[in-house]
Scaffold this motif. Sequence first.
Motif, PDB file in Angstrom:
ATOM      1  N   ASN A   1      47.628  31.748  50.831  1.00  0.00           N
ATOM      2  CA  ASN A   1      46.903  30.633  50.669  1.00  0.00           C
ATOM      3  C   ASN A   1      46.561  30.503  51.485  1.00  0.00           C
TER       4      ASN A   1
ATOM      5  N   ILE B   1      40.218  22.158  50.309  1.00  0.00           N
ATOM      6  CA  ILE B   1      40.327  23.504  49.709  1.00  0.00           C
ATOM      7  C   ILE B   1      41.462  23.953  49.932  1.00  0.00           C
ATOM      8  N   ASN B   2      42.449  25.185  48.893  1.00  0.00           N
ATOM      9  CA  ASN B   2      43.432  25.267  48.645  1.00  0.00           C
ATOM     10  C   ASN B   2      42.748  26.694  47.665  1.00  0.00           C
ATOM     11  N   GLU B   3      42.879  28.029  48.314  1.00  0.00           N
ATOM     12  CA  GLU B   3      42.426  28.752  48.004  1.00  0.00           C
ATOM     13  C   GLU B   3      43.049  30.305  48.237  1.00  0.00           C
TER      14      GLU B   3
ATOM     15  N   GLY C   1      38.113  33.124  49.164  1.00  0.00           N
ATOM     16  CA  GLY C   1      39.048  32.415  48.145  1.00  0.00           C
ATOM     17  C   GLY C   1      39.389  32.750  46.788  1.00  0.00           C
ATOM     18  N   ASP C   2      38.898  32.295  45.948  1.00  0.00           N
ATOM     19  CA  ASP C   2      38.966  31.788  44.698  1.00  0.00           C
ATOM     20  C   ASP C   2      38.254  33.346  43.673  1.00  0.00           C
ATOM     21  N   SER C   3      37.356  33.556  44.575  1.00  0.00           N
ATOM     22  CA  SER C   3      36.068  34.191  44.212  1.00  0.00           C
ATOM     23  C   SER C   3      36.878  35.683  44.191  1.00  0.00           C
TER      24      SER C   3
ATOM     25  N   ARG D   1      39.767  37.429  45.197  1.00  0.00           N
ATOM     26  CA  ARG D   1      40.893  37.117  44.627  1.00  0.00           C
ATOM     27  C   ARG D   1      40.787  37.570  42.613  1.00  0.00           C
TER      28      ARG D   1
ATOM     29  N   LYS E   1      32.586  26.110  52.555  1.00  0.00           N
ATOM     30  CA  LYS E   1      32.956  25.200  51.549  1.00  0.00           C
ATOM     31  C   LYS E   1      32.771  23.995  51.473  1.00  0.00           C
TER      32      LYS E   1
END
Length: 339
Positions: free
Chosen positions: A18, A29-31, A48-50, A52, A89
Motif C-alpha cells: 500500500n 491517500i491510503n490505496e 490504487g483502488d481502481s 487493484r 488525486k
Amino acid sequence: MGLFSFTQEIAVDLGTANTIIIHNDKIVINEPSVVALETKTMTLKAVGDSARAMQGKVPEGIMTVRPLHDGVIADFNAAELMIRGMIKKVSKKNHWISPSLRMVVCIPSGSTEVERRAVRDSSEHAGGRDVYMIFEPMAAALGIGIDVLAAEGNMIVDIGGGTTEIAVISLGGIVSNKSIRFAGDDLTEDIQEHMRRVHNVKVGERTAELIKINVGSALPHLENPPEDYVVHGPNQMSALPMTVPVNYQEIAECIEKTISKIEAAVLSALEQTPPELYADIVKNGVYLTGGGALLRGLDTRLTNKIGIQFHVAEEPLLAVARGTGVALKNIKHFPFLMK
C-alpha cells in the motif's frame, strides 16, 4: 500549508502493498500500490483502488503492475506513474496545483545506493522539488510516539509487504538493524502454494490475501480462534469449481517456515545489540508495526520464544506513514533525514 502557498508538503509511505500519503497532518491517500497500464503505449489507465479491482480481470491490451517488489522499486516507469497518479488525486482532493513540492519518502533500511536513487528519481519525476528520505524503522518509531533522539534503546520490528525491518534506535540513529526480504507477500505465496498442494485448488493473490486476513495465525492454538474461511476456486486438474473451508491451524502450519525466518532475524538483531541498549529493550519491550503485526498470535509467539515482551503498536498499518508525517514537520530538527 494553505491554498496560496508556493510549496506544498507531503509525506509518502511508499509500500510494497500500500501507498499512504499524508498532507496537512491528514491521511489523504491510503490505496494499494498497483497501477493499470495500456500495454502498447504504457500509459496510465488506473491507479490504487481502481487498479487493484482490475487485478486478474483485465482484457488483452491492459496489464496491472505492482511497481514495488521486496520493498524497493522494481519497475521505474510504473513507480513514477503511480506516484504521479497518487499526487494528482491529492491535488484534486485539496484543490492545489503547486509548482514546488516538498516530499519525505520512507525506504527500507537495507536499501542500496542504487535503490535509494530510484526512489529519489521517481519522486523528482513525479513533481518533487525537495525530496528527503527516512528509513522505515525510524519512521515507525516516530509514528508510535517513541522519542528517537533520547539516549535509550528501542527496538522496532516492522513487517511490511516486501520486507521485514528490524532496528535498534538510540540518540537519533539506527545502532543495529536487519532488513530481510521475507514479509507479508511471502506469507501470501505460502498460502497459494498450500492451497495448490494440499487442496488441489488454484487461488489468486487477492484470495490468498483474504485467507491470511481471515484465518492467518502464527500459532497452531489460539484462545479465540476465527471461524473457517470458505474458498471458491477451480480444481487444478479438471477445472471444475471447488469449495474448500480453510481453518487457522492449517494456515499456521503452512506459513511456519516464513515466520521462523522472521523470528531468526529478530534474534540475530538482538545478538548485535550493545549490552546497555539490550537492557533498555528488555525493560521497554519490542514494538511490532506494519501489516504483519496484525497476524494472530505473532506477538505471543515472539514473546514466548525470545523472553522479551512484544507489543503490537496501535494502528500498526499506519505507524510508518504517521512517522513520515512527523518527520515532514520536523525536517530541520531530525539529523537522520537523507537529502
